[in-house]
Motif scaffolding. Structure first.
Motif, PDB file in Angstrom:
ATOM      1  N   PHE A 466       0.123  -5.318   1.918  1.00 31.18           N
ATOM      2  CA  PHE A 466       1.458  -4.464   1.526  1.00 31.18           C
ATOM      3  C   PHE A 466       1.884  -4.647   0.454  1.00 31.18           C
ATOM      4  N   VAL A 467       1.876  -5.662  -0.229  1.00 28.29           N
ATOM      5  CA  VAL A 467       2.467  -6.123  -1.685  1.00 28.29           C
ATOM      6  C   VAL A 467       1.411  -5.436  -2.677  1.00 28.29           C
ATOM      7  N   ASP A 468       0.091  -5.665  -2.329  1.00 29.87           N
ATOM      8  CA  ASP A 468      -0.944  -4.930  -3.007  1.00 29.87           C
ATOM      9  C   ASP A 468      -0.714  -3.562  -3.398  1.00 29.87           C
ATOM     10  N   LEU A 469      -0.534  -2.791  -2.076  1.00 33.20           N
ATOM     11  CA  LEU A 469      -0.334  -1.401  -2.076  1.00 33.20           C
ATOM     12  C   LEU A 469       0.784  -0.839  -2.840  1.00 33.20           C
ATOM     13  N   LEU A 470       1.889  -1.602  -2.817  1.00 33.78           N
ATOM     14  CA  LEU A 470       3.370  -1.256  -3.336  1.00 33.78           C
ATOM     15  C   LEU A 470       3.233  -1.539  -4.859  1.00 33.78           C
ATOM     16  N   ASP A 471       2.412  -2.507  -5.165  1.00 38.47           N
ATOM     17  CA  ASP A 471       2.151  -2.781  -6.752  1.00 38.47           C
ATOM     18  C   ASP A 471       1.501  -1.636  -7.157  1.00 38.47           C
ATOM     19  N   LEU A 472       0.408  -1.059  -6.535  1.00 36.11           N
ATOM     20  CA  LEU A 472      -0.320  -0.112  -7.147  1.00 36.11           C
ATOM     21  C   LEU A 472       0.669   1.189  -7.277  1.00 36.11           C
ATOM     22  N   ILE A 473       1.293   1.378  -6.116  1.00 35.07           N
ATOM     23  CA  ILE A 473       2.178   2.644  -6.267  1.00 35.07           C
ATOM     24  C   ILE A 473       3.363   2.667  -7.166  1.00 35.07           C
ATOM     25  N   ALA A 474       3.781   1.185  -7.471  1.00 40.29           N
ATOM     26  CA  ALA A 474       4.738   1.111  -8.594  1.00 40.29           C
ATOM     27  C   ALA A 474       4.131   1.583  -9.903  1.00 40.29           C
ATOM     28  N   THR A 475       2.823   1.405  -9.957  1.00 45.76           N
ATOM     29  CA  THR A 475       2.173   1.508 -11.246  1.00 45.76           C
ATOM     30  C   THR A 475       1.753   3.159 -11.527  1.00 45.76           C
ATOM     31  N   ASP A 476       1.334   3.632 -10.215  1.00 49.94           N
ATOM     32  CA  ASP A 476       0.941   5.066 -10.279  1.00 49.94           C
ATOM     33  C   ASP A 476       1.178   5.834  -9.141  1.00 49.94           C
ATOM     34  N   PRO A 477       2.577   6.404  -9.197  1.00 51.40           N
ATOM     35  CA  PRO A 477       2.913   7.127  -7.703  1.00 51.40           C
ATOM     36  C   PRO A 477       2.121   8.374  -7.462  1.00 51.40           C
ATOM     37  N   THR A 478       1.209   8.643  -8.356  1.00 51.68           N
ATOM     38  CA  THR A 478       0.598   9.959  -8.043  1.00 51.68           C
ATOM     39  C   THR A 478      -0.974   9.554  -7.511  1.00 51.68           C
ATOM     40  N   VAL A 479      -1.156   8.420  -7.270  1.00 49.85           N
ATOM     41  CA  VAL A 479      -2.569   7.845  -6.679  1.00 49.85           C
ATOM     42  C   VAL A 479      -2.600   8.453  -5.482  1.00 49.85           C
ATOM     43  N   ARG A 480      -3.934   8.994  -5.242  1.00 49.26           N
ATOM     44  CA  ARG A 480      -4.377   9.345  -3.896  1.00 49.26           C
ATOM     45  C   ARG A 480      -4.654   8.117  -3.035  1.00 49.26           C
ATOM     46  N   VAL A 481      -3.731   8.090  -1.930  1.00 51.15           N
ATOM     47  CA  VAL A 481      -3.647   6.679  -1.425  1.00 51.15           C
ATOM     48  C   VAL A 481      -4.708   6.658  -0.086  1.00 51.15           C
ATOM     49  N   LEU A 482      -5.661   7.652  -0.029  1.00 50.81           N
ATOM     50  CA  LEU A 482      -6.667   7.345   0.922  1.00 50.81           C
ATOM     51  C   LEU A 482      -7.991   7.177   0.279  1.00 50.81           C
ATOM     52  N   GLY A 483      -8.273   7.842  -0.773  1.00 52.08           N
ATOM     53  CA  GLY A 483      -9.649   7.874  -1.272  1.00 52.08           C
ATOM     54  C   GLY A 483      -9.797   7.394  -2.710  1.00 52.08           C
ATOM     55  N   SER A 484      -8.825   6.879  -3.346  1.00 50.43           N
ATOM     56  CA  SER A 484      -9.026   6.606  -4.839  1.00 50.43           C
ATOM     57  C   SER A 484      -9.531   5.048  -4.819  1.00 50.43           C
ATOM     58  N   PRO A 485     -10.634   5.036  -5.764  1.00 51.75           N
ATOM     59  CA  PRO A 485     -11.340   3.750  -6.150  1.00 51.75           C
ATOM     60  C   PRO A 485     -10.180   2.794  -6.544  1.00 51.75           C
ATOM     61  N   ALA A 486      -9.268   3.230  -6.955  1.00 49.57           N
ATOM     62  CA  ALA A 486      -8.376   2.235  -7.595  1.00 49.57           C
ATOM     63  C   ALA A 486      -7.194   1.422  -6.546  1.00 49.57           C
ATOM     64  N   LEU A 487      -7.452   1.912  -4.940  1.00 50.58           N
ATOM     65  CA  LEU A 487      -7.120   1.148  -4.058  1.00 50.58           C
ATOM     66  C   LEU A 487      -7.583  -0.203  -3.930  1.00 50.58           C
ATOM     67  N   PRO A 488      -6.735  -1.326  -3.617  1.00 53.01           N
ATOM     68  CA  PRO A 488      -7.008  -2.536  -3.561  1.00 53.01           C
ATOM     69  C   PRO A 488      -7.889  -2.554  -2.128  1.00 53.01           C
ATOM     70  N   ALA A 489      -8.681  -3.841  -2.298  1.00 56.93           N
ATOM     71  CA  ALA A 489      -9.368  -4.172  -0.957  1.00 56.93           C
ATOM     72  C   ALA A 489      -8.480  -4.737   0.070  1.00 56.93           C
ATOM     73  N   LEU A 490      -8.765  -4.247   1.263  1.00 59.49           N
ATOM     74  CA  LEU A 490      -8.006  -4.990   2.339  1.00 59.49           C
ATOM     75  C   LEU A 490      -8.368  -6.336   2.739  1.00 59.49           C
ATOM     76  N   ARG A 491      -7.214  -7.132   2.892  1.00 60.26           N
ATOM     77  CA  ARG A 491      -7.664  -8.433   3.465  1.00 60.26           C
ATOM     78  C   ARG A 491      -7.872  -8.401   4.649  1.00 60.26           C
ATOM     79  N   ALA A 492      -6.758  -7.686   5.425  1.00 64.70           N
ATOM     80  CA  ALA A 492      -6.663  -7.800   6.990  1.00 64.70           C
ATOM     81  C   ALA A 492      -7.657  -6.776   7.608  1.00 64.70           C
ATOM     82  N   ARG A 493      -8.768  -6.874   7.918  1.00 58.51           N
ATOM     83  CA  ARG A 493      -9.716  -5.908   8.480  1.00 58.51           C
ATOM     84  C   ARG A 493     -10.701  -6.945   9.437  1.00 58.51           C
TER      85      ARG A 493
END
Length: 493
Positions: A466-493
């Motif tokens: 959750f912190v990783d995702l919020l860090d990304l959104i803070a940097t770029d709120p226009t990021v495509r949240v489901l398909g962007s290559p900038a999305l951080p890898a998930l630890r909890a999977r």
């Protein structure tokens, strides 16, 4: 002296809900958009000289049923804790506690059912009701098991009391004070009020023995419950039922990344983990919210929906959230369970940018708050669920954003206080609770989980994701949240 202010519904520091004071400000702003007639004052019910019986609010009945659904445990509580340094005047502390209990009817209310099953709240006369401090013998500050046992003592809602103040001496000059309140008697804002008044009263009694000038309390929980019930007319109830049955017609419970299979017997053992959010990210999230007419709650709720979709691939998710109704001046001062629960539903389609998700969540959540008068148990019944599902099946995941505030002693007092931010409360009300908790100087992602569903490492990973995702959104709120290559890898999977 400071006090830890927990959020309802989270057992590491609170009960179904949290300090709700900050949420109440948000909800008041949202509810102000209503076009219905302006509110009138809340009338006081008649009081007699002895016990006074009144109908309960729906949330009190919900908490009564939840309390008795698992009679061997005591998990529906709100906690506050502070470690004080200096000479503690126990006589002044008892007098201060007596004054607080006298002022707030919720703290001297017992509960009983009538022969036909109606639950009543029975307010005890202030002159004859006293809750004694519980002084313990404890000197080993490392003995968490013993402290956990103190916090976990079961409440008897029919005999009372519904509040405890435990004094745990560590030395002559150091004590832990633990406030434990059953959720039926209060919310997170109640803990703040009690701590504030207790600190002021203690300082006054310890200094010169005089009672302090505390703000008057106009109405009490029984008055508010009767007033809210009278306002919910048959026509308005039908309107609200139609809204919620339509809004939640496609209710989908989230599928967070649990890594354990629950046992057949309910197991409420739990733990809490927290991870700090950077100040840079927090400021950016607040700025994004301001640019899109959204509070921090809405910004982080939108991000949480994204995280749930990323975990499971399930595009529709329904999470529980506490909603305060301390949105009127009369409701600011009384202790009491002045909150309800809501089911918030969102479905993501396509490959949206975060700002698009935020706009969707903002608009739908505002609509939900505009229809928040229908009690949560009635929503559950209208959806065709059993009463026990209201605190079981439908409470799989709860999300909230809250503020934990300090309550300082008056300047010049001999005592100093340090908040106990993580008391050893090893239970969980539900499988997963995620909170964004602001404290003086920092904000944390707090994850409370049941051990039979999530390992401690998995819970830490959820907080980190959750912190990783919020860090990304803070940097770029226009990021495509489901398909962007900038999305951080998930630890909890």
């Amino acid at each position: 002296m400071t006090a830890h202010l927990p959020a309802p519904g989270s057992p590491a520091s609170a009960g179904p809900t949290a300090d709700l004071a900050a949420r109440a400000r948000l909800e008041a702003a949202l509810l102000a958009r209503r076009t219905r007639a302006p509110r009138t004052g809340v009338p006081r019910l008649p009081r007699g000289p002895g016990e006074n019986e009144y109908p309960t609010a729906p949330i009190q009945r919900f908490l009564w049923d939840a309390h008795h659904a698992d009679p061997g445990r005591n998990i529906w509580v709100v906690l506050g804790g502070v470690r004080v340094t200096g000479r503690l005047d126990l006589t002044a502390l008892q007098r201060a506690f007596d004054l607080v209990v006298e002022r707030h009817e919720a703290l001297r209310t017992l509960y009983r059912t009538t022969p036909d099953g109606e639950l009543l709240q029975v307010v005890q006369p202030a002159a004859n009701y006293r809750v004694a401090l519980r002084l313990h013998e404890m000197t080993d500050r490392q003995d968490e098991q013993e402290l956990a046992a103190v916090l976990s003592g079961r409440f008897d809602l029919e005999r009372g009391p519904v509040i405890r103040l435990d004094v745990l001496p560590l030395s002559e000059q150091e004590h832990d004070l633990a406030l434990v309140l059953h959720h039926i008697a209060g919310d997170g804002a109640t803990v703040h009020l009690i701590a504030e008044e207790l600190a002021a009263a203690y300082s006054s009694f310890a200094a010169d023995g005089a009672a302090p000038p505390l703000p008057a309390i106009g109405v009490q929980p029984a008055d508010i419950a009767a007033w809210r019930s009278a306002r919910l007319t048959t026509a308005r109830r039908r309107e609200l039922l139609d809204y919620w049955t339509g809004r939640l017609a496609d209710l989908r419970l989230p599928a967070p990344p649990a890594d354990r299979t629950p046992a057949a017997v309910l197991d409420t053992r739990g733990r809490t983990h927290q991870l700090r959010l950077s100040d840079t990210t927090l400021q950016a999230l607040r700025r994004i919210g301001a640019e899109h007419s959204a509070s921090l709650f809405l910004v982080t709720l939108a991000a949480f929906y994204v995280l749930l979709v990323r975990y499971s691939g399930q595009r529709a998710n329904t999470v529980a959230a506490p909603v305060s109704y301390r949105d009127q001046p009369e409701f600011h001062r009384p202790a009491g369970a002045l909150f309800d629960l809501m089911l918030l539903h969102t479905e993501l389609t396509g490959d949206p940018r975060f700002v698009e998700v935020l706009a969707q969540v903002r608009d739908r959540t505002v609509d939900d708050f505009e229809h928040a008068e229908l009690p949560y148990p009635e929503v559950v019944a209208a959806l065709g669920y059993r009463p026990e599902d209201s605190h079981g099946l439908l409470q799989q995941v709860l999300f909230t954003e809250e503020t934990d505030a300090g309550v300082p002693l008056p300047a010049g007092h001999a005592l100093a206080g340090e908040v106990i931010s993580a008391p050893p409360w090893h239970h969980a009300l539900r499988p997963l609770t995620v909170r964004v908790t602001g404290r003086p100087g920092s904000t944390h992602i707090v994850v409370t989980h049941r051990l039979d569903r999530f390992s401690e490492q998995r819970a830490r990973n959820i907080a980190a994701d959750f912190v990783d995702l919020l860090d990304l959104i803070a940097t770029d709120p226009t990021v495509r949240v489901l398909g962007s290559p900038a999305l951080p890898a998930l630890r909890a999977r």
